[in-house]
Every structure is written in C-alpha cells, then in structure tokens.
Design an enzyme around this catalytic site. Structure first.
Site, PDB file in Angstrom:
ATOM      1  CE  LYS A 127      38.387  61.350  24.342  1.00 21.75           C
ATOM      2  NZ  LYS A 127      39.217  61.588  23.121  1.00 21.75           N
ATOM      3  CB  SER A 208      38.518  65.355  22.717  1.00 26.36           C
ATOM      4  OG  SER A 208      38.949  64.108  22.187  1.00 26.36           O
ATOM      5  CB  SER A 232      42.082  63.835  21.072  1.00 27.66           C
ATOM      6  OG  SER A 232      41.283  64.771  20.389  1.00 27.66           O
TER       7      SER A 232
END
Length: 576
Positions: A127, A208, A232
């Site tokens: 990420k 996310s 997330s």
C-alpha cells in the site's frame, strides 16, 4: 497514473541479456465484446508454460525449483497482467523500476544454491502509505507528498526484502488511508485515481487498502501488504474474495508507515489462500526499535513462526467455536446468513462444535446497529465513548511526527496538508463538493476535525480510549470463555463491518476467508474468525483447516474468481 506506454518503456529498460525471451507474451487479450461478465473476460494467460492464474506461492516455488520458471519471468508476467488490467481496475499506483533487476539478482542467488525461504523471488505490492527508500514514492495517494524522501524502508518492507520477495510496486489506496474525509469515494486518491474491483467495477472496491485487495483478487500480484486502523485490511479482502490477515496491534511494526493512530494501526497481509497470507505475515512480524508497541510481543510469539500452525480439515475435530448471533450475525443480510450458515454446518460436519449465543459483553451498547461507525459513541451522545475521539487526536500528533522525518518536502505538518488541499482543491478536494472534488464529497472534514484538537489529550480523550479498548477486549475475551469453556475462536460475518470494528478497538487479530458472492452486487463476502490479542496461531490453524475443508468437500462456499461486472462503465466517484 503513468501511461501504459511509459510503463512499457520501463519494462524494456529494466531487461538484461539474461532475460532473453521475457517479451514473448501470449496469448493476446480477447476482444472486449466477448464473454461479457465472465471470469474469462481478462484471461491471465500462459507464463512461460506456467499457469499463473490462481497460482499459489508454493506452486511458483516448485516451478522455479524445477527450472521451469524464474523470478524475472514472474515479474514480467505480472507486469503484463498489470498492463492488461490497469485501465480497468487501477490496482497499482507505481511499478518499481528496479523490479526486474531485483528479480534477476534473486535468480542468480537461486542458481548459486541459495534460497532464502518460501518468498524467494515472489513479487508483491505494498500500500502506498508503507515507506520504501528506493525509486518509488510514498505518498498515501496525495500529491502533497510527491517527491518526499523517507529516511529508511518501513520495517515490514525491509523484512520482506530480506526474505527474498520482489517489491513489484505500490498499490493504490483510499487517500490518506481514509483519514481525510467522512464522505468520500472508497479507493480514490488524488495521485492514484479511482481503484475499482474486478468483481464489480461500479461499486465500492473496499478500502482503504483497496489496490492491495483488488490486485490479489484479480490475479495481478502474488500477495500484498495493507494497513488497517479499522477494517482497511479485512474489508477489501472480503469484498475481493481473498484472505485478509489483520494481526494484533504491535505484532507487525508500523515503523516507516504513514500513521493514523498508534492504538489501532496494524500492517496486515493479503493472499488468495491462507498459506500465502501466512507466508507473508511470517516474514514481517517481529520487534522493531522504531515501534515501541512491538516490544509487547516478547514472550507471546512462537519460536518458529506461524506457518507451523497451518493445518487441514482434520484439525477441526473436537474444536469448539462461538457464534455471537446477537452481537454481529443479526446485522448480516439474509443471503450472508444463509451462505455463512451453510459453511458453519460444514464445519460442524467435520467434527467441530459451534455454540450459538456466546455474545460480546455489553454488545447492546458498543456495537453499532447501523453498520460500521467509528464515531458511534458521539452519535449516542457520548464522545467519551467514541473511537473517533482519540483517533483524530492521535492522527494530529502521529502525522506531524512522521512528516518531521521526511526530506525534500515543504509539507511538515497537518496544517500544511490542509492548506495544500485548499490551494489545489481541483485535484485534492480541499473544500466540500461542488467547490472541491466529487470523490471527496465532504472535502477534508476529518483533517479539519483532527486539526481542531491540536493533539491535546484531555480527559475526554483518555475516557474514550479506556472505554473503547476495555469494552472491546473484555467483550471478546468473555465471548471466548463461554460458561468456563475456552473456545477456539468466534465465527463472525465481516459485512457490514461491526465485527472488524470491535476487533480494531480491541487491537486484537482477525482473519477473513472467502465464503460467497453477493447475488446483487457480485462482490465477495467472508467468514471472519476472531480471537484475543496474540492468538494468531489459533487463527492460522482454524482458517487453514476451514479452507482445506472448503476445497476438499466440493462446497460452493469458497473463493470465486471475479467476473468483471460493469467493466465497460467508467464512473467517478464509486458510491459507497
């Protein structure tokens, strides 16, 4: 997003004479009008005689061991897969220009007889809030941090490099890991654009850690890392029909990760199988001098890691699980209740006992009946019982400390970020829509709420922290000790989010395994297994046992590949 032609140039520039033949990429993509809605719409294709689609890490290792495949081959094939799918799902923020060179070095090590472990030569993404000190950016999806330089690799990245994994690139995400806005398009960032799920490109892809989950689910990468403050990792894993593993806070270091709150942030892993997710997890957990929370794991972790606890369906005999119906199951839709119920029956048929009604203590107060809501305490009139009360204070302090360690940037404080978003509202949505950006409908209201606190830890802050942590931890522990009987785990539905919110507040681990696909949206849903802090070995044992049961019993209640529903539609923002 870089144009594909630029990425292709990078691919050619990264090749060496030793990589002869890596560009013989066949077969071509089939025409888009054929097989609409089919998982064959975007076939993965042959990878030098190796079937890359749904390939496990063990299968990749075996092919490399036999000399039928190289790490360079794998990187090249995943690049092709990215070029093939990127304009649709946008799962990658930036490809590592050094990926082929790294793979070539690892191939040379293998040829010399050195294999570092199960991840040697395996490509992965992280990420874009996980720091890498290389030729990649670390921006949390914001243009504000473009060009900034981190002082070192994040601890988890350094450990994966040591394990021989190949950093393929940075995955797209919800900007600032969902911290900036209360009403926004999940999976969108100013720098990365909109990430979309291959299961249904018109709905929430999960966030996310959107690109991490989407990329693994679409067979665009072998495994990925994400971060979780509250759902997330678990949410995008569930929605993309893959395994998501969120460990205890403090078991994986947050050193070098763009923060939200030290009380809940955790780095987790994504894989198409439990084993793949555990291989990645085994490589990244451990003590780090840059994260004091990791010191708490001493004496609480197994000597030889967690892969040793991977099991098969036989392990389910005489296991006992709890099913907290009133706490979580009542909020799942009828389709989930039915499908997950059938999976629970299957677990029972394998010899396990499942006790219905072992509830989270005080669930009537702490579990939001309307779904995930991290300001649920305030909505009840009690900000001193709200997770958001301390998260917004922690973020102010944590982000200012993080920014102070960067080089080559004028963005040093949260005030600077807020001002940047206002100055460039056309791309960063500093004001609510329509004066800002449609993907950030509420502008940057969460940043403003954090800014207003000035990081002051007042009495309300400490009351909220104590209430949420103690309520969630005691609730889980009580449910796991049913009438004096210690249970092996709690089965929970992951959607609509109350279960992972309680686990997040407790700082305890949670794993989700694929269980079914929503008939209306085409998105995945999963069966979660909840445990108390530092009990990852239990989660590994039971998640792998259930996965083995799923794959050996012929049940339809398991991972399903994406069907690319809505692939011809291009909408922004993606509705929640």
């Amino acid at each position: 997003m870089r144009p594909v032609c630029v990425w292709s140039a990078l691919l050619v520039a990264g090749a060496t004479a030793a990589d002869e033949g890596i560009f013989e990429l066949t077969p071509p993509l089939i025409p888009l009008h054929e097989n609409a809605g089919s998982s064959n719409l975007f076939p993965v294709g042959d990878c030098f005689g190796f079937k890359l689609e749904e390939a496990t890490i063990d299968e990749m290792q075996k092919a490399m061991q036999n000399g039928n495949l190289t790490s360079v081959n794998l990187v090249a094939c995943y690049m092709r897969r990215t070029f093939q799918t990127q304009q649709y799902i946008n799962s990658v923020m930036q490809i590592n220009p050094d990926a082929l060179a790294i793979a070539s070095q690892l191939d040379a090590e293998r040829k010399a007889g050195k294999v570092r472990g199960p991840l040697h030569g395996i490509p992965f993404t992280v990420k874009d809030n996980i720091g890498t000190k290389d030729n990649l950016e670390t921006t949390a999806g914001s243009w504000a941090l473009l060009g900034s330089r981190v002082p070192r690799d994040a601890h988890v990245v350094a450990k994966l490099r040591q394990a021989g994994a190949v950093l393929f690139g940075k995955a797209t995400l919800s900007e600032w890991a969902d911290m900036r806005s209360s009403n926004y398009s999940e999976g969108y960032s100013g720098r990365g654009g909109q990430c979309r799920s291959a299961y249904n490109l018109t709905v929430n892809p999960g966030g996310s850690s959107s690109g991490s989950g989407v990329g693994v689910g679409a067979n665009a990468i072998a495994f990925s890392l994400g971060t979780e403050t509250d759902g997330s990792v678990i949410n995008p894993a569930m929605r993309n029909s893959i395994v998501g593993f969120k460990p205890t806070v403090g078991l994986t270091s947050r050193g070098g990760v763009i923060p939200e709150t030290e009380h809940q942030d955790s780095v987790g892993t994504f894989g198409r199988t439990v084993r793949d997710a555990v291989y990645a997890f085994d490589a990244i957990w451990g003590v780090d001098c840059h994260d004091n929370y990791t010191l708490a794991q001493k004496g609480k972790t197994p000597k030889d890691g967690y892969a040793q606890f991977l099991s098969n369906k036989d392990a389910l005999k005489n296991a006992t699980f709890g099913l907290p119906w009133k706490s979580f199951w009542v909020y799942a839709d009828a389709e989930q209740q039915n499908v997950l119920g059938e999976l629970v029956k299957l677990v029972r048929s394998a010899g396990a006992a499942v006790i219905n009604g072992t509830e989270i203590t005080n669930y009537e107060t702490i579990v939001s009946p309307s779904g995930w809501n991290w300001d649920y305490g305030t909505s009840r009139g009690f900000p001193n019982e709200s997770e958001y009360t301390y998260v917004k204070v922690d973020f102010y302090n944590n982000i200012n400390k993080y920014l102070s360690q960067l080089n080559n940037t004028k963005v040093r404080t949260l005030d600077d970020i807020v001002q940047y978003n206002k100055d460039y509202t056309g791309i960063e949505g500093g004001y609510p829509f329509p004066n800002g950006h449609p993907a950030f409908f509420s502008g940057q209201d969460s940043f403003l709420a954090s800014l207003e606190t000035r990081g002051i830890r007042d009495e309300t802050y400490f009351q909220a922290l104590e209430f949420c942590q103690s309520s969630a931890r005691n609730g889980i522990n009580d449910a796991l000790n049913y009438k004096g009987r210690k249970l092996n785990g709690l089965f929970v539905p992951v959607d609509p989010g109350q279960s992972y919110q309680i686990a997040a507040q407790a700082g305890s681990p949670l794993v989700t395994i694929p269980a079914g696909i929503h008939s209306d949206s085409g998105m995945g849903f999963g069966l979660g297994i909840m445990q108390m802090a530092w009990a990852e070995a239990e989660l590994v044992r039971w998640a792998s046992a259930i996965e083995d049961l799923q794959h050996t019993s012929g049940t339809p209640y398991k991972r399903t590949q994406p069907t690319w529903r809505g692939y011809l539609q291009k909408n922004l923002p993606v509705p929640l």
